[in-house]
Design a protein around this motif. Sequence first.
Motif, PDB file in Angstrom:
ATOM      1  N   VAL A 176     -71.011  -9.597 -14.447  1.00  0.00           N
ATOM      2  CA  VAL A 176     -69.931  -8.606 -14.823  1.00  0.00           C
ATOM      3  C   VAL A 176     -69.046  -7.999 -13.810  1.00  0.00           C
ATOM      4  O   VAL A 176     -69.712  -7.984 -12.726  1.00  0.00           O
ATOM      5  CB  VAL A 176     -70.526  -7.393 -15.794  1.00  0.00           C
ATOM      6  N   GLN A 177     -67.853  -8.095 -14.086  1.00  0.00           N
ATOM      7  CA  GLN A 177     -66.893  -7.697 -13.006  1.00  0.00           C
ATOM      8  C   GLN A 177     -65.688  -6.756 -13.422  1.00  0.00           C
ATOM      9  O   GLN A 177     -65.239  -6.734 -14.702  1.00  0.00           O
ATOM     10  CB  GLN A 177     -66.056  -8.727 -12.298  1.00  0.00           C
ATOM     11  N   ARG A 178     -65.040  -5.934 -12.725  1.00  0.00           N
ATOM     12  CA  ARG A 178     -64.185  -4.998 -13.352  1.00  0.00           C
ATOM     13  C   ARG A 178     -62.816  -5.650 -13.389  1.00  0.00           C
ATOM     14  O   ARG A 178     -62.550  -6.585 -12.574  1.00  0.00           O
ATOM     15  CB  ARG A 178     -64.078  -3.863 -12.160  1.00  0.00           C
ATOM     16  N   ALA A 179     -62.060  -5.315 -14.325  1.00  0.00           N
ATOM     17  CA  ALA A 179     -60.875  -6.221 -14.754  1.00  0.00           C
ATOM     18  C   ALA A 179     -59.846  -5.479 -13.686  1.00  0.00           C
ATOM     19  O   ALA A 179     -59.916  -4.476 -13.400  1.00  0.00           O
ATOM     20  CB  ALA A 179     -60.466  -5.653 -16.006  1.00  0.00           C
ATOM     21  N   TYR A 185     -63.808  -4.351 -18.518  1.00  0.00           N
ATOM     22  CA  TYR A 185     -64.475  -5.271 -17.699  1.00  0.00           C
ATOM     23  C   TYR A 185     -64.581  -6.637 -18.297  1.00  0.00           C
ATOM     24  O   TYR A 185     -64.118  -6.863 -19.251  1.00  0.00           O
ATOM     25  CB  TYR A 185     -65.964  -4.807 -17.797  1.00  0.00           C
ATOM     26  N   ASP A 186     -64.536  -7.584 -17.303  1.00  0.00           N
ATOM     27  CA  ASP A 186     -64.682  -9.033 -17.548  1.00  0.00           C
ATOM     28  C   ASP A 186     -66.046  -9.884 -17.119  1.00  0.00           C
ATOM     29  O   ASP A 186     -66.744  -9.161 -16.546  1.00  0.00           O
ATOM     30  CB  ASP A 186     -63.422  -9.807 -16.774  1.00  0.00           C
ATOM     31  N   VAL A 187     -66.114 -10.742 -17.730  1.00  0.00           N
ATOM     32  CA  VAL A 187     -67.381 -11.523 -17.436  1.00  0.00           C
ATOM     33  C   VAL A 187     -66.938 -12.827 -16.702  1.00  0.00           C
ATOM     34  O   VAL A 187     -65.864 -13.531 -17.378  1.00  0.00           O
ATOM     35  CB  VAL A 187     -68.078 -11.988 -18.768  1.00  0.00           C
ATOM     36  N   ALA A 188     -67.478 -13.114 -15.695  1.00  0.00           N
ATOM     37  CA  ALA A 188     -67.244 -14.125 -14.573  1.00  0.00           C
ATOM     38  C   ALA A 188     -67.917 -15.061 -14.592  1.00  0.00           C
ATOM     39  O   ALA A 188     -69.265 -14.811 -14.437  1.00  0.00           O
ATOM     40  CB  ALA A 188     -67.004 -13.860 -13.114  1.00  0.00           C
ATOM     41  N   VAL A 189     -67.799 -16.576 -14.978  1.00  0.00           N
ATOM     42  CA  VAL A 189     -68.609 -17.525 -14.833  1.00  0.00           C
ATOM     43  C   VAL A 189     -68.095 -18.619 -13.827  1.00  0.00           C
ATOM     44  O   VAL A 189     -67.045 -18.935 -13.992  1.00  0.00           O
ATOM     45  CB  VAL A 189     -68.674 -18.438 -16.273  1.00  0.00           C
ATOM     46  N   ILE A 236     -63.842 -14.555 -18.584  1.00  0.00           N
ATOM     47  CA  ILE A 236     -63.760 -14.106 -20.089  1.00  0.00           C
ATOM     48  C   ILE A 236     -63.240 -12.729 -20.324  1.00  0.00           C
ATOM     49  O   ILE A 236     -64.058 -11.836 -19.936  1.00  0.00           O
ATOM     50  CB  ILE A 236     -65.212 -14.267 -20.969  1.00  0.00           C
ATOM     51  N   THR A 237     -62.029 -12.326 -20.851  1.00  0.00           N
ATOM     52  CA  THR A 237     -61.873 -11.161 -20.947  1.00  0.00           C
ATOM     53  C   THR A 237     -61.972 -10.715 -22.504  1.00  0.00           C
ATOM     54  O   THR A 237     -62.118 -11.555 -23.309  1.00  0.00           O
ATOM     55  CB  THR A 237     -60.351 -10.927 -20.628  1.00  0.00           C
TER      56      THR A 237
END
Length: 255
Positions: A176-179, A185-189, A236-237
Amino acid sequence: MRVVPRRRKDRGSPPGPVPAGRSAGAAVATPVPPSGGTETLELGPPPSEAAVKRRARAAERQRATTELKRSRAARRRGTARRDRAAREHRSSLLVMVITLGLLIATVVVSGGLIAASMRTRPVTLAAPLHIYPVTQTVPGQCPAGTQGITGQSSSGLACYQMSQGIAIRKVADLRVQRARNRGAYDVAVTLRTNDRRAFATLTRATLNRDLAFVVRERLVTVPRVDTPILDGKVVITGPASKAEANQLVRSLRGR
């Protein structure tokens, strides 16, 4: 006829008068000067008190000068020893500082390598993550025999019909990362190298369309492809809170 004794001829000078009190023919002792000449040893008068004092002062000055020279030499030797000890101390401190710096640098580098290795360690998913291009979205549940999956949309249940996709079992990173431009918040893959090419081909073919992320036959999320992703870094936003983002990460992991 009278015989007169002949007078013995004296080859030397005629005898002089005989001193009074001496008989004729007595030997006279003449003082002989010392050998080597006529020098004589004469003792002068004793030195005066002022001369004695001058000699004493001169001797005292000579002793003081000698002591001063010895003291200066001793100070020079002591200063040299102190300087040598100070240089050795500075050298020891320098070696200690360099050793400590190298140790800290080693720890920092080792920590960075460990952290980097932890970041780059593959994340094994509990279940394969299937990614399908969405060909059509129909309201309601999918009819039997339809190549699709039923999921929740903004308007309710919908049937997401899909075409051939890819399956991912490990990812390089999932977090998880801050937008950047939003308070959400966003999910970074981050995909591994061997999955990046297939995903790049998939996103080129589905530009401005949806991709269905499915785990264990359950629709997890349906993001839209805004641009081809060629480096394997997927963002993924959509989650409005950190709790929703964490739940999405767990679902993508298959938990």
